[in-house]
Scaffold this motif. Structure first.
Motif, PDB file in Angstrom:
ATOM      1  N   PHE A   1       0.820  -1.212   0.000  1.00  0.00           N
ATOM      2  CA  PHE A   1       0.000   0.000   0.000  1.00  0.00           C
ATOM      3  C   PHE A   1       0.856   1.266   0.000  1.00  0.00           C
ATOM      4  O   PHE A   1       0.636   2.181  -0.806  1.00  0.00           O
TER       5      PHE A   1
ATOM      6  N   LEU B   1      -7.201   4.991  -0.790  1.00  0.00           N
ATOM      7  CA  LEU B   1      -6.843   4.011  -1.813  1.00  0.00           C
ATOM      8  C   LEU B   1      -6.947   4.687  -3.179  1.00  0.00           C
ATOM      9  O   LEU B   1      -7.937   4.556  -3.894  1.00  0.00           O
TER      10      LEU B   1
ATOM     11  N   THR C   1      -4.488   1.526  -7.328  1.00  0.00           N
ATOM     12  CA  THR C   1      -4.624   0.074  -7.168  1.00  0.00           C
ATOM     13  C   THR C   1      -3.668  -0.696  -8.075  1.00  0.00           C
ATOM     14  O   THR C   1      -3.655  -1.924  -8.053  1.00  0.00           O
TER      15      THR C   1
ATOM     16  N   SER D   1     -11.465  -0.694  -0.607  1.00  0.00           N
ATOM     17  CA  SER D   1     -11.077   0.361   0.326  1.00  0.00           C
ATOM     18  C   SER D   1     -11.729   0.049   1.670  1.00  0.00           C
ATOM     19  O   SER D   1     -12.792   0.558   2.014  1.00  0.00           O
TER      20      SER D   1
ATOM     21  N   THR E   1      -6.782  -0.459   3.905  1.00  0.00           N
ATOM     22  CA  THR E   1      -6.485   0.190   2.628  1.00  0.00           C
ATOM     23  C   THR E   1      -7.341   1.435   2.422  1.00  0.00           C
ATOM     24  O   THR E   1      -7.167   2.148   1.429  1.00  0.00           O
TER      25      THR E   1
END
Length: 258
Positions: A142, A164, A167, A175, A196
């Motif tokens: 992340f 988020l 991606t 999310s 996330t």
């Protein structure tokens, strides 16, 4: 024509000395290699929901009724966007392994390294949590590989999908919060998770909370061969020689035709 030959020669020569080395590289269909962490991610970050919608072999083999803490039917899990408690998540991963999903039987949940000094907070048991965690596999993905912000540094937790914002090569990345396979050592009825939606790492009750699950496996997965990958088989020296040959042909054409 001569400019095209020169450009092609230069591009081929450069490809031998500066190959692409992205942290997230597509492997065979459905798999993404993480070359930094030396693991493989499923490309589908919510395979549970994908499987229940398709009623595929994975979903048919999954029996959450035997999981610790299970209180929901498969239909209810599907209606909850595929979220599972930690024990259900472990049993889901076991189904992937029993089916040798995408050719592998060593799937697991992502790991959370402890201690992790990169995290913003530490509790009385020397367990790290909070923001900016990069020691965990989900935290590194992340924060580093995808370069997403967190709600403290960016104030991004407002409009969905919140923090988020990237991606990458993945599909169905939620999310919300994802389970880690790592238990919270001071209290094993808890396990770590990563959010996330806000970039926050913490722990939650394993048999009560329903979070998303994103299986990974250790090591790099095989890359499906393509026509484009046949050229590097020449080796670095061969590619340089090919580039020089193409450049020479361009020069010959200039002298011959002016």
């Amino acid at each position: 024509m001569k400019k095209g030959l020169l450009a092609l020669g230069a591009a081929v020569a450069l490809s031998s000395v500066a190959p692409a080395n992205a942290a997230l590289a597509p492997a065979s269909p459905g798999l993404i290699n993480d070359t930094t962490l030396n693991i493989t991610w499923l490309q589908d970050a919510n395979l549970v929901k994908t499987s229940c919608d398709a009623n595929n072999a994975l979903w048919q083999a999954f029996d959450p009724s035997t999981s610790t803490g299970n209180t929901r039917s498969k239909a209810q899990i599907c209606a909850d966007n595929g979220r599972l408690n930690w024990y259900e998540a472990e049993d889901w991963v076991a189904v992937l392994n029993s089916q040798s999903y995408l050719g592998y039987n060593d799937w697991r949940q992502p790991e959370t390294t402890q201690p992790d000094a990169s995290c913003s907070l530490v509790d009385g048991s020397s367990q790290n949590y909070g923001y900016r965690c990069t020691g965990s596999e989900l935290g590194h993905l992340f924060n580093v590989s995808l370069g997403n912000p967190n709600e403290v540094d960016n104030s991004c937790f407002g409009v969905y999908p919140h923090c988020l914002q990237n991606t990458g090569p993945f599909s169905n990345m939620q999310s919300f919060t994802y389970w880690s396979g790592t238990e919270y050592a001071p209290l094993p009825t808890f396990a770590f998770y990563f959010g996330t939606d806000n970039g926050y790492q913490d722990e939650d009750v394993k048999d009560v909370s329903n979070l998303f699950v994103w299986p990974v496996r250790g090591g790099q997965s095989a890359v499906a061969p393509t026509t484009a990958q046949a050229i590097p088989a020449l080796g670095g020296f061969g590619l340089v020689a090919l580039g020089a040959l193409l450049a020479g042909l361009a020069g010959w054409r200039i002298r011959l035709f002016g």
